[in-house]
Design a protein around this motif. Structure first.
Motif, short mmCIF file in Angstrom:
data_model
loop_
_atom_site.label_atom_id
_atom_site.label_comp_id
_atom_site.label_asym_id
_atom_site.label_seq_id
_atom_site.Cartn_x
_atom_site.Cartn_y
_atom_site.Cartn_z
N ASP A 159 0.41 -4.06 3.58
CA ASP A 159 -0.03 -4.63 2.32
C ASP A 159 -1.55 -4.75 2.34
O ASP A 159 -2.18 -4.81 3.40
CB ASP A 159 0.58 -6.02 2.09
N ALA A 160 -2.15 -4.79 1.16
CA ALA A 160 -3.61 -4.89 1.05
C ALA A 160 -4.07 -6.24 1.59
O ALA A 160 -3.59 -7.29 1.15
CB ALA A 160 -4.05 -4.71 -0.39
N GLY A 161 -5.03 -6.21 2.49
CA GLY A 161 -5.56 -7.45 3.06
C GLY A 161 -6.66 -8.07 2.24
O GLY A 161 -7.07 -9.21 2.52
N ARG A 162 -7.15 -7.35 1.25
CA ARG A 162 -8.13 -7.91 0.32
C ARG A 162 -8.13 -7.07 -0.95
O ARG A 162 -7.57 -5.97 -0.98
CB ARG A 162 -9.52 -7.98 0.94
N LYS A 199 -5.69 0.28 6.53
CA LYS A 199 -5.28 -1.10 6.25
C LYS A 199 -6.13 -2.12 7.01
O LYS A 199 -6.72 -3.03 6.42
CB LYS A 199 -3.81 -1.29 6.60
N ALA A 200 -6.18 -2.01 8.33
CA ALA A 200 -6.93 -2.98 9.13
C ALA A 200 -8.43 -2.93 8.85
O ALA A 200 -9.07 -3.98 8.67
CB ALA A 200 -6.65 -2.77 10.62
N PRO A 201 -9.05 -1.74 8.78
CA PRO A 201 -10.48 -1.71 8.43
C PRO A 201 -10.77 -2.31 7.06
O PRO A 201 -11.80 -2.95 6.86
CB PRO A 201 -10.80 -0.21 8.46
N LEU A 202 -9.85 -2.11 6.10
CA LEU A 202 -10.02 -2.71 4.77
C LEU A 202 -10.12 -4.22 4.89
O LEU A 202 -10.96 -4.85 4.23
CB LEU A 202 -8.87 -2.32 3.86
N GLU A 203 -9.29 -4.82 5.72
CA GLU A 203 -9.31 -6.26 5.90
C GLU A 203 -10.65 -6.74 6.45
O GLU A 203 -11.05 -7.88 6.23
CB GLU A 203 -8.17 -6.68 6.82
N ALA A 222 -3.54 7.49 5.19
CA ALA A 222 -4.57 6.53 4.80
C ALA A 222 -4.07 5.09 4.71
O ALA A 222 -4.74 4.18 5.21
CB ALA A 222 -5.23 6.96 3.49
N PRO A 223 -2.91 4.82 4.09
CA PRO A 223 -2.45 3.43 4.03
C PRO A 223 -2.25 2.80 5.40
O PRO A 223 -2.46 1.59 5.57
CB PRO A 223 -1.12 3.52 3.27
N PHE A 224 -1.87 3.60 6.39
CA PHE A 224 -1.65 3.08 7.73
C PHE A 224 -2.97 2.82 8.46
O PHE A 224 -3.17 1.77 9.05
CB PHE A 224 -0.80 4.06 8.55
N VAL A 225 -3.87 3.81 8.42
CA VAL A 225 -5.06 3.72 9.25
C VAL A 225 -6.23 3.01 8.56
O VAL A 225 -7.17 2.58 9.24
CB VAL A 225 -5.50 5.11 9.72
N LEU A 273 0.81 -1.21 0.00
CA LEU A 273 0.00 0.00 0.00
C LEU A 273 0.85 1.26 0.00
O LEU A 273 0.31 2.37 -0.13
CB LEU A 273 -0.93 0.01 1.23
N LEU A 274 2.16 1.10 0.15
CA LEU A 274 3.08 2.23 0.16
C LEU A 274 4.02 2.14 -1.02
O LEU A 274 4.35 1.04 -1.48
CB LEU A 274 3.90 2.24 1.45
#
Length: 532
Positions: free
Chosen positions: A84-87, A138-142, A133-136, A63-64
């Protein structure tokens, strides 16, 4: 407030929402979306916004960018941050132009599959949330959350010069950008998934916390639940506080060499107040410490404080006050002086404490030659409030519009926060209680976090899943009465590193309750503490 350097790991109109997306054909299928449907979004228009780019990102993709990943790995001494992208998701970049002279860039993440919910994120310092955004997200995206962040109407910067000759840029930063991004994101989501988001949450810390409270006050329909960490709500007062501290420290140039000495004296006096000695103060307000007890006649000694150092510390602990005693902003709580990268970074490093000078120079006086040696607390704090307070301050406690539609507000603040002292959020919380009375009891909670520095890091159990707690609160309509925080090694900041090890747990209690040791049981287990 957060300086948004990736190497430091510190670090979003009902009419528009109902308008169809023009300029793009989006698949009506709610079963499968992918690269084809994602790339078709380019050129789509919603209200004043237009999609500039849309990219399909597959699970496992970093993501970076390369240079950011390299800088981050160096900062972490070779460890991986696991960003990294979780999905799979569709990453959209849009340009919004709600008024002449205003250009807001927003990013919207559309995951596959989607859980039906949206998370907006705020920024830090003088910036919006694009860089973090990539940091915060990441987990919600998963977990399937769609996400949205904006650039607050200008490029990433450490300066407030963007507001120098642009009233619209100041408005974007002050209050408009996150609202416009939320409106655009909701409309895009409804078109892309063919159903509207069933829930929308916002989380921001530092300036992002100011963003969060601004949304609750000005735009109560944007979000169902708002999480505001260490909010820079009284922004103009905070600007004055930064300069007040810097001017006070000018008289104590050797104080950095004595921070450990000072810290040890405070911990020795007050650590056991909560029933356990763990190097962390559960409630520093109960610690009656005056630096004068450490004063000695030999001003060159490193084993005590000089009269000038005592005077400087008293000014910092008491906060900026007028000659008649009127307090402009809360003072700094005791207890975090010797913690690594805390006072040394946020109090003594002028590069990290330029917000006050930058704000007055470009926003208030609009004078490139202005410097803090011209600062007068009484005159300039009032002038800042008069000129820009209605644009940048979000400390108005009347959030009745947000609460009456069922909104939930979670406030949190670390006692070891040196960038924004914890008393500021307690002050805001008390003002909300006074303004709204029983109406606020069910809808507003404040959690004070022992050991937590500015938005992340610090000794003790400082990490908790804020989004999950908020989601449960909104869905169940029952406020969390006891939140379990976890201590990790290395400590969690904005992100939890993949190699972090769990050290212990501690309950976070709804203020004004605090955790007290029961007198038996492991001191690193939340079950050994009660809220009272």
């Amino acid at each position: 407030m957060n300086r948004q350097s990736p190497a430091l790991i510190f670090y979003m109109c009902v009419l528009c929402a109902t308008q169809p997306v023009m300029g793009a054909t989006i698949s009506e299928s709610t079963d499968v979306r992918g690269e084809k449907q994602c790339t078709k979004l380019v050129g789509a228009r919603i209200g004043s916004g237009k999609v500039q780019d849309s990219t399909w990102v597959e699970k496992g993709t970093p993501l970076l960018g390369f240079f950011t990943r390299t800088a981050l790995r160096i900062a972490l001494k070779g460890a991986s941050a696991g960003i990294d992208a979780g999905r799979d998701f569709c990453r959209v970049t849009a340009e919004l132009k709600p008024a002449p002279g205003s250009t807001i860039v927003a990013t919207i993440w559309l995951p596959e599959p989607w859980n039906g919910k949206l998370l907006g994120v705020g920024g830090g310092g003088f910036n919006g949330g694009l860089e973090v955004a990539p940091f915060v997200l990441k987990a919600p995206l998963e977990e399937g959350y769609a996400g949205v962040a904006s650039d607050a109407g200008h490029d990433t910067t450490d300066s407030a010069k963007f507001a120098y000759n642009s009233a619209e840029a100041l408005k974007d930063y002050g209050y408009r950008a996150n609202h416009e991004a939320a409106v655009f994101a909701k409309a895009l989501i409804e078109s892309y998934y063919q159903v509207p988001a069933k829930r929308a949450y916002f989380h921001g810390c530092s300036n992002g916390g100011r963003d969060a409270l601004m949304l609750a006050r000005r735009y109560p329909k944007d979000y169902d639940g708002i999480i505001a960490g260490a909010p820079a709500a009284n922004f103009t007062g905070l600007m004055s506080r930064f300069i007040w501290n810097q001017n006070a420290l000018d008289a104590a140039p050797d104080l950095e060499d004595k921070l450990q000495l000072l810290h040890k004296a405070i911990i020795a006096k007050c650590d056991a107040i909560d029933g356990v000695k763990d190097g962390v103060l559960e409630n520093p307000q109960r610690c009656d410490f005056d630096p004068g007890v450490m004063q000695c006649e030999n001003s060159k000694s490193r084993d005590c404080l000089s009269a000038a150092e005592v005077s400087s510390l008293r000014k910092i602990y008491h906060g900026p006050r007028l000659p008649d005693g009127t307090q402009i902003y809360p003072g700094q709580p005791v207890g975090g002086e010797g913690v690594e990268d805390n006072w040394s970074k946020w109090m003594l490093d002028l590069e990290d404490n330029s917000l006050g000078e930058e704000g007055f120079r470009w926003m208030v006086f609009r004078d490139p030659g202005w410097s803090r040696d011209r600062f007068d607390l009484a005159r300039d704090s009032a002038l800042a409030e008069q000129r820009i307070g209605n644009i940048v301050n979000s400390d108005d406690p009347d959030i009745s519009g947000f609460i009456r539609r069922g909104g939930k507000l979670m406030l949190y603040h670390g006692w070891n926060d040196v960038a924004i002292p914890a008393g500021a959020t307690i002050q805001y919380y008390n003002a909300v209680q006074d303004k709204l009375g029983s109406l606020a009891d069910k809808h507003v909670r404040l959690y004070m976090i022992p050991g937590l520095m500015h938005c992340g890091g610090g000794p003790g159990a400082t990490y908790f899943d804020k989004l999950s707690e908020m989601d449960r609160w909104v869905e169940s309509d029952t406020a969390p009465e006891r939140i379990i925080a976890t201590q990790f090694d290395p400590p969690a900041s904005v992100i939890l590193l993949p190699n972090a090890k769990k050290v212990g747990t501690r309950p976070l209690c709804p203020w004004p309750q605090v955790a007290h040791y029961k007198g038996s049981g492991p001191t690193n287990d939340e079950g050994s503490f009660r809220c009272k």
